[in-house]
Design an enzyme around this catalytic site. Structure first.
Site, PDB file in Angstrom:
ATOM      1  N   GLU A  93     -43.733 102.185  15.241  1.00  0.00           N
ATOM      2  CA  GLU A  93     -43.666 101.391  16.477  1.00  0.00           C
ATOM      3  C   GLU A  93     -42.509 100.402  16.379  1.00  0.00           C
ATOM      4  O   GLU A  93     -41.888 100.262  15.317  1.00  0.00           O
ATOM      5  CB  GLU A  93     -44.997 100.669  16.723  1.00  0.00           C
ATOM      6  N   HIS A 136     -46.611  93.701  26.750  1.00  0.00           N
ATOM      7  CA  HIS A 136     -46.349  95.058  26.259  1.00  0.00           C
ATOM      8  C   HIS A 136     -45.375  95.716  27.229  1.00  0.00           C
ATOM      9  O   HIS A 136     -45.582  95.656  28.447  1.00  0.00           O
ATOM     10  CB  HIS A 136     -47.659  95.846  26.179  1.00  0.00           C
ATOM     11  N   ARG A 149     -40.956  93.931  20.739  1.00  0.00           N
ATOM     12  CA  ARG A 149     -41.450  93.954  22.120  1.00  0.00           C
ATOM     13  C   ARG A 149     -40.853  92.895  23.035  1.00  0.00           C
ATOM     14  O   ARG A 149     -40.703  93.115  24.229  1.00  0.00           O
ATOM     15  CB  ARG A 149     -42.965  93.764  22.106  1.00  0.00           C
ATOM     16  N   HIS A 166     -50.318  91.355  27.096  1.00  0.00           N
ATOM     17  CA  HIS A 166     -50.971  92.243  26.131  1.00  0.00           C
ATOM     18  C   HIS A 166     -51.639  91.491  24.990  1.00  0.00           C
ATOM     19  O   HIS A 166     -52.744  91.832  24.592  1.00  0.00           O
ATOM     20  CB  HIS A 166     -49.890  93.177  25.566  1.00  0.00           C
ATOM     21  N   ARG A 226     -45.567  88.969  17.807  1.00  0.00           N
ATOM     22  CA  ARG A 226     -46.326  89.815  16.872  1.00  0.00           C
ATOM     23  C   ARG A 226     -45.642  91.168  16.645  1.00  0.00           C
ATOM     24  O   ARG A 226     -45.202  91.825  17.593  1.00  0.00           O
ATOM     25  CB  ARG A 226     -47.718  90.064  17.444  1.00  0.00           C
TER      26      ARG A 226
END
Ligand code: SIN
Length: 533
Positions: free
Chosen positions: A115, A238, A284, A345, A380
């Site tokens: 990811e 997100h 992100r 998110h 994060r």
């Protein structure tokens, strides 16, 4: 009044892990406002980031986490969580959690996903329903563990502290009031060890990937109890939530981009490459901002995720949740791009805790998304959250049992008064609650989302100030209901996000403001702390 050695609020990975481990040392109550299976964990698609591969190291995972966190991670916390991860994962496997495996040279190895922000493949997953797999197995283990009593449909209204009761002593958490939604009664629970595992606050925003339960309950009640809250301005958006009127909160997992899905605009251009060489696999904050900019610049309401390079059989097997959800609304991911938009998110800040989940209020612990341990910093790293939940749950129970030993005596010497409703009336106008709820979510989306300005924050603060006053009056004049309690927590959490965002005079990680578009290198990174007293 009910009395327990440990009280756990919430049934995600954090809550269930705390409950199972605490049950070895005393009686445990686990409260949840809906049913046991309703948690953010249950919705997690991607997986759990953990060092298991031969080409990976603890140092690499730590470095990736620090890089994503934009200078605000606490390195000791990051290192502890990453290093203790493999042991906690082994425990999950022991209780029956199945992570996908592949055969390599005749041996079975974990099928590791990738990811954004990860320099290696390191995401353990169960197809694309990892959260559900973990929830189901943990819940079964908790149900089979003697000494745990479940209280479903119990909505915690507020924590009870010695200071609130007027005792002149060190302030500490000694119990809570919970609305039993089945019979409308407010019940009193007493304990010296309370773990908040209530998840995040995505529902503060109009568009979110979170389930309905994510209304910021833990942060709001901890703050009202006097605990320190930190870094609430860092709300992670997100990049890829399905853009479709029939499925508004549906996540399109980042793991698809890890398998080569292309993030494109209407013309088929991979626009994130203009901003970051990592393209759609950049962290992100960068990808979500690039999409937000693209949508605002072109006026087109969404961008697209194209995974049509993978065949149907692969998509059905590796990404069944995404595949079937798209097919249900008439989008065939094997042959056409999926329309996507960013959505709220993950809450990276929360109740400030130490490395063991202990908050600034004695006896109160916070574990999982509700907490701000220092793992996530200003942004994060994907799939680090389930890992944090499992590791800090273990540490919190160890800390509680050493610091507040269970010795068989009543948990606390302080008498707890029962809940007083006074002459409160039944709520007569639900429409007011729904209206205020909508207003908060819209104003947070318009003024306090991916791109912020000082002016927008001031507007949001002014509106929230009025809404808080209205909600406060409602709370004191009417009998408590689920809707009212959620609204009360929502408005409080929104106000904390705005307060933290207003205090940060720089752009860093997930907090981007046009008024201060760069990080403040002169003063260096610092947490945003908000205290009640
Ligand atoms: C995803 O599957 O994209 C979400 C994973 C995460 O938020 O950690």
């Amino acid at each position: 009044m009910r009395q327990f050695d440990f009280i756990v609020i919430g049934t995600g990975i954090a809550g269930l892990s705390v409950a199972i481990k605490a049950a070895a040392h005393g009686s445990v109550a686990i409260l949840t406002k809906r049913l046991n299976a309703d948690s953010n964990t249950n919705w997690a698609q991607g997986g759990v980031a953990c060092v298991t591969a031969n080409d990976d190291t603890i140092d690499r995972h730590v470095a990736d986490t620090l890089d994503a966190g934009a200078g605000l991670c606490r390195e000791d916390v990051v290192r502890a969580i990453v290093a203790e991860g493999p042991e906690r994962i082994a425990e999950l496997i022991d209780i029956g959690v199945k992570f996908d495996q592949v055969e390599v040279d005749g041996r079975l190895e974990f099928d590791l996903g990738r990811e954004g922000g990860h320099s290696r493949r390191r995401v353990l997953h169960s197809a694309d329903h990892t959260g559900r797999e973990i929830s189901v197995k943990l819940l079964a283990a908790a149900v089979a563990t003697p000494g745990i009593e479940f209280f479903e449909n119990h909505y915690v209204i507020d924590l009870i502290t010695t200071a609130k009761l007027g005792f002149v002593t060190e302030d500490r958490a000694i119990g809570l009031y919970a609305l039993n939604q089945t019979n409308g009664e407010v019940e009193t629970f007493r304990s010296d060890r309370i773990a908040l595992c209530t998840g995040g606050c995505g529902r503060v925003y109009q568009y979110t990937t979170n389930p309905e339960v994510a209304t910021g309950d833990g942060v709001a009640m901890a703050w009202r109890a006097g605990a320190t809250v930190a870094n609430m301005e860092f709300i992670q958006f997100h990049p890829t939530c399905l853009y479709h009127p029939k499925k508004k909160s549906f996540l399109i997992t980042e793991a698809l981009r890890g398998e080569g899905a292309r993030l494109i605009d209407r013309e088929g251009r991979e626009f994130v490459n203009d901003i970051d060489p990592r393209g759609a696999l950049a962290p992100r904050d960068i990808v979500a901002r690039a999409i937000d900019n693209q949508i605002k610049r072109t006026g087109h309401p969404c961008v697209y995720l194209d995974v049509s390079h993978k065949d149907r059989a692969y998509l059905e097997e590796r990404f069944p949740t995404v595949y079937h959800a798209c097919m249900e609304v008439g989008i065939d991911p094997a042959s056409e791009p999926i329309p996507v938009v960013p959505a709220a998110h993950y809450q990276c800040g929360g109740v400030r805790t130490d490395i063991n989940g202990a908050s600034s209020l004695r006896g109160l612990y916070a574990v999982g998304e509700v907490a701000c341990t220092g793992l996530h910093g200003a942004n994060r790293l994907a799939s680090n959250s389930l890992l944090e939940g499992a590791v800090i749950a273990h540490r919190a129970v160890e800390h509680m049992r050493l610091k507040f030993p269970v010795n068989g005596r009543p948990p606390t010497e302080f008498p707890l008064p029962p809940w007083q409703s006074g002459d409160a009336q039944d709520v007569d106008e639900l429409v007011v609650i729904y209206h205020n709820w909508d207003e908060i979510r819209r104003l947070m989306w318009d003024y306090v989302s991916i791109v912020r300005t000082r002016k927008r924050l001031l507007r949001a603060a002014a509106r929230l100030h009025n809404l808080k006053r209205e909600v406060h009056e409602f709370y004191w004049n009417f009998k408590v209901t689920t809707e009212m309690l959620e609204l009360r927590n929502l408005v409080q959490t929104a106000a904390l996000i705005v307060e933290c965002a207003s205090l940060r005079h720089e752009s860093r990680g997930l907090h981007y403001t046009r008024d201060y578009p760069l990080p403040d290198h002169e003063h260096g990174p610092a947490d945003t702390l908000v205290r009640r007293y």
